[in-house]
Design a protein around this motif. Structure first.
Motif, PDB file in Angstrom:
ATOM      1  N   LEU A  96     -13.224  23.862 -19.990  1.00 32.02           N
ATOM      2  CA  LEU A  96     -11.963  24.516 -19.817  1.00 32.02           C
ATOM      3  C   LEU A  96     -11.636  25.052 -18.464  1.00 32.02           C
ATOM      4  CD1 LEU A  96      -9.632  25.854 -21.462  1.00 32.02           C
ATOM      5  CD2 LEU A  96     -10.791  27.942 -21.532  1.00 32.02           C
ATOM      6  N   LEU A  97     -12.727  25.692 -17.734  1.00 35.81           N
ATOM      7  CA  LEU A  97     -12.440  26.372 -16.324  1.00 35.81           C
ATOM      8  C   LEU A  97     -12.930  25.247 -15.127  1.00 35.81           C
ATOM      9  CD1 LEU A  97     -14.094  29.574 -16.928  1.00 35.81           C
ATOM     10  CD2 LEU A  97     -11.782  29.260 -16.801  1.00 35.81           C
ATOM     11  N   ARG A 138     -11.411  22.738 -13.383  1.00 34.13           N
ATOM     12  CA  ARG A 138     -10.356  22.636 -12.210  1.00 34.13           C
ATOM     13  C   ARG A 138     -10.457  23.644 -11.476  1.00 34.13           C
ATOM     14  NH1 ARG A 138      -5.459  20.387 -15.572  1.00 34.13           N
ATOM     15  NH2 ARG A 138      -6.100  18.146 -15.822  1.00 34.13           N
ATOM     16  N   PRO A 139     -10.281  25.024 -11.882  1.00 32.96           N
ATOM     17  CA  PRO A 139     -10.265  26.280 -10.760  1.00 32.96           C
ATOM     18  C   PRO A 139     -11.804  26.404 -10.441  1.00 32.96           C
ATOM     19  CG  PRO A 139      -9.820  26.859 -13.084  1.00 32.96           C
ATOM     20  CD  PRO A 139      -9.673  25.489 -13.295  1.00 32.96           C
ATOM     21  N   ALA A 199     -13.941  24.041  -9.667  1.00 33.72           N
ATOM     22  CA  ALA A 199     -13.940  22.988  -8.705  1.00 33.72           C
ATOM     23  C   ALA A 199     -13.144  23.177  -7.511  1.00 33.72           C
ATOM     24  CB  ALA A 199     -13.583  21.576  -9.315  1.00 33.72           C
ATOM     25  N   ALA A 200     -11.980  23.737  -7.472  1.00 36.02           N
ATOM     26  CA  ALA A 200     -11.017  24.120  -6.321  1.00 36.02           C
ATOM     27  C   ALA A 200     -11.791  25.140  -5.493  1.00 36.02           C
ATOM     28  CB  ALA A 200      -9.601  24.503  -6.755  1.00 36.02           C
TER      29      ALA A 200
END
Lengths: 264, 399
Positions: free
Chosen positions: B166-167, B169-170, B172-173
């Protein structure tokens, strides 16, 4: 007070109110430790113009941008965008940081970096679709990097990396672009590409604000200047505010050799 | 016996333990990628060592209340509380003082671990005989694990795995470019806290299986092994999950057949084997592939240099160059150039001259950027463009 009234409640994609400045800063003070980096700075960005933030090293140019975006917490002061609080207008503001700050060995390709510019739309769960990829590719081709989409980001030259970060900012499809030293340490071809993209944004009615350090190109690239040395020194059109007096005031004795014809 | 364990034929309990260890390994591998990429790998070491006082205190409290001091849920709850406290200490020390994160980690890790050891010693002298099994939290043990315990571990692993997905993307960013995330309105501290929270959950859930001393290896080894295989963060997470899962599965199975061995070290050694394989064999970033690539490149450089020397009538001294020229049929055994060699050499020289002209002309900047001294110009320009280039080349080409 009028700024407060312009608030819109709960609208997902806020309309920009163009009777207000895209970025209005009032009394902003930021301090690292006990030495203020910027002190009680006011700034009103002209919509649809290209503004250069100019000042000597350590004058607080980057800090001003970062504080305007809430990356560093100010001690005092307020920031409003199109008359609304910053938090409501995030989707309309794109940012390009200085190049040095990321891990170049990170497992990410050029296209993935550009897609990060769409993270706000993608959210946590939405899948990356062909339309997103096509948009990312078109941002890459605007900066002449479409042939590099599958490269790992560290395999590019400095100028190419800079263009990829500009493409990421373009992918945000914003109305206001804040760029921290976009021309620092890039090759001539990259500088030409970047300025062409920025002028194109301006032609489409967007607002561009860039920290800039090359005084000889200010007149060619920008419409307006904002001179800062911890305090605000001058703000206005290049013709009237980018003068020997204002530069002297911003740089003091440090500006030994003013480039000929830089001031006009 | 080992095959039966690997293929889940040793009965319900062993099966569930193996599945639980595999899920835990997958979750740990996937979480670890973000710790590793965000350069926070050692924070998880502080977290894991900070669990020990919680284990001891939870045991004492549960015994004092007249319950079973070894109830896993209570012990895990205690360890989570003290690990959370340790995490807060590290983050507070780094933020509020001038201490670097490494120093803060060192301080918190040793103080909490020391206190935990003292508590374990006290418990041993206090209630001799009933504390059996507490020391298994140091190195992990699946021997005699209860059905309920195995369910807790499997569920915990599955929940953490879902949260990582779920998390992703944020996280990794933030690991790549935290300043940009902050500038786009993301809450960097909250995302980092979530990442640390997941690492803490892995540590707590994995205490019984892997033990607190080695859990950091289960978080980090799959991530660094997976990094060899891909340049895309999503793929690295998947591969790390697979490597962690395989380590957990095989480790638990081996441990089921040899109950006297602590489980944690076995899991870690299996993971290390997969790391070693990745380091050697991965295409692209693996060292074998890199060595082969380097050798191939070196040969191309030597051959090119040899051809250019031949074309310009210069002698060739380097033995590798001579050998390659002979092998390619450019020169005979006695060192005299063959017909084909001369033709090839002339072509190489022509190519070099074209490149030289191209690179001195600013109109060809984009093409010139692809110059590496080896690539023939035919692969960069169209025949028409080359013909045009040759027209400019003529006058000095003869000279």
């Amino acid at each position: 007070m009028a700024l407060r009234l312009a608030r819109e409640g709960g609208h997902p994609k806020p309309k920009a109110d163009h009777s207000h400045s895209p970025l209005a800063i009032r009394g902003l003070t930021v301090s690292y430790g006990e030495k203020p980096a910027i002190f009680s700075v006011d700034m009103t960005v002209e919509p649809g113009a290209m503004t250069a933030i100019i000042g000597p090293n350590g004058a607080g140019k980057s800090t001003l941008l970062k504080a305007a975006l809430g990356v560093v917490k100010p001690l005092s002061g307020s920031v409003s965008c199109w008359g609304a609080p910053l938090a409501k207008m995030r989707a309309r503001i794109a940012y390009m940081p200085q190049r040095a700050s990321v891990d170049w060995d990170f497992p990410t390709r050029v296209i993935d970096v550009v897609l990060m510019g769409m993270q706000r739309e993608l959210g946590l769960l939405r899948r990356v679709r062909t339309t997103h990829l096509e948009r990312a590719m078109s941002c890459l081709s605007r900066v002449g990097m479409e042939g590099f989409a599958d490269r790992q980001i560290g395999q590019l030259s400095g100028g190419q990396q800079q263009r990829v970060f500009l493409a990421r900012a373009l992918a945000q499809e914003a109305d206001l672009y804040l760029l921290d030293e976009p021309f620092a340490g890039v090759d001539a071809a990259t500088e030409k590409t970047i300025i062409a993209v920025l002028k194109d944004l301006k032609a489409k009615g967007m607002t561009v604000v860039a920290v800039h350090h090359d005084l000889s190109t200010v007149g060619d690239y920008f419409d307006r200047v904002f001179l800062i040395n911890t305090h605000k020194v001058a703000e206005g059109p290049v013709g009237t505010s980018f003068t020997e007096e204002t530069l002297q005031a911003a740089y003091g004795g440090r500006l030994a050799n003013l480039p000929k014809g830089a001031v006009g | 016996m080992l095959w039966e364990a690997l293929f889940l034929q040793l009965g319900y309990n062993a099966t569930l333990v193996t599945i639980g260890a595999a899920l835990l390994g997958m979750a740990a591998g996937a979480t670890g990628v973000f710790l590793f990429l965000g350069k926070r790998a050692l924070v998880s070491d502080a977290i894991s060592h900070a669990t020990l006082p919680g284990v001891g205190l939870a045991f004492i409290v549960m015994v004092a209340l007249g319950g079973d001091g070894r109830a896993l849920l209570g012990l895990l709850l205690g360890s989570a509380l003290s690990a959370g406290l340790g995490l807060l200490c590290v983050s507070w020390l780094t933020r509020a003082t001038r201490l670097g994160e490494d120093a803060a980690i060192g301080a918190v890790l040793s103080v909490f671990f020391g206190f935990g050891i003292v508590l374990l010693t006290v418990i041993q002298s206090m209630t001799a005989g009933r504390q059996a099994g507490l020391e298994s939290f140091l190195l992990g043990s699946t021997a005699g694990m209860l059905w309920n315990d195995a369910v807790i571990i499997a569920l915990g692993g599955a929940v953490v795995l879902a949260l990582v997905v779920l998390l992703r993307r944020p996280m990794a960013a933030v690991a790549f470019d935290p300043e940009y995330v902050a500038a786009s309105g993301g809450d960097v501290r909250r995302i980092e806290l979530a990442m640390m929270g997941l690492a803490m959950a892995i540590t707590v859930v994995g205490l019984k299986v892997v033990g607190l001393i080695l859990i950091v290896a289960l978080l980090i080894i799959p991530a660094v092994a997976a990094r060899f295989w891909s340049e895309r963060v999503g793929h690295v997470v998947l591969i790390a999950g697979a490597i962690g899962g395989a380590s957990g599965w095989v480790g638990a199975a081996v441990s089921a057949t040899a109950p006297n061995l602590p489980t944690g070290p076995i899991i870690v050694l299996v993971g290390f084997g997969l790391f070693l394989g990745s380091l050697l064999l991965a295409p692209g970033r693996g060292i074998l592939a890199a060595a082969l690539r380097h050798r191939r490149f070196q040969r191309r450089v030597h051959l090119r240099q040899g051809l250019l020397a031949l074309a310009q009538g210069q002698p060739i001294y380097e033995r590798l160059t001579l050998r390659l020229m002979r092998a390619a049929g450019h020169v005979r055994a006695d060192g005299v150039a063959t017909e084909a060699g001369r033709a090839q050499a002339a072509r190489a020289l022509q190519d070099e001259r074209r490149w030289h002209l191209l690179r001195s002309d600013p109109r060809h900047e984009a093409a010139a950027a692809r110059y590496d001294g080896l690539t023939p110009l035919e692969r960069v320009l169209t025949p028409d463009q080359i013909a045009e280039l040759d027209r400019e080349l003529k006058p000095e080409g003869i000279a």
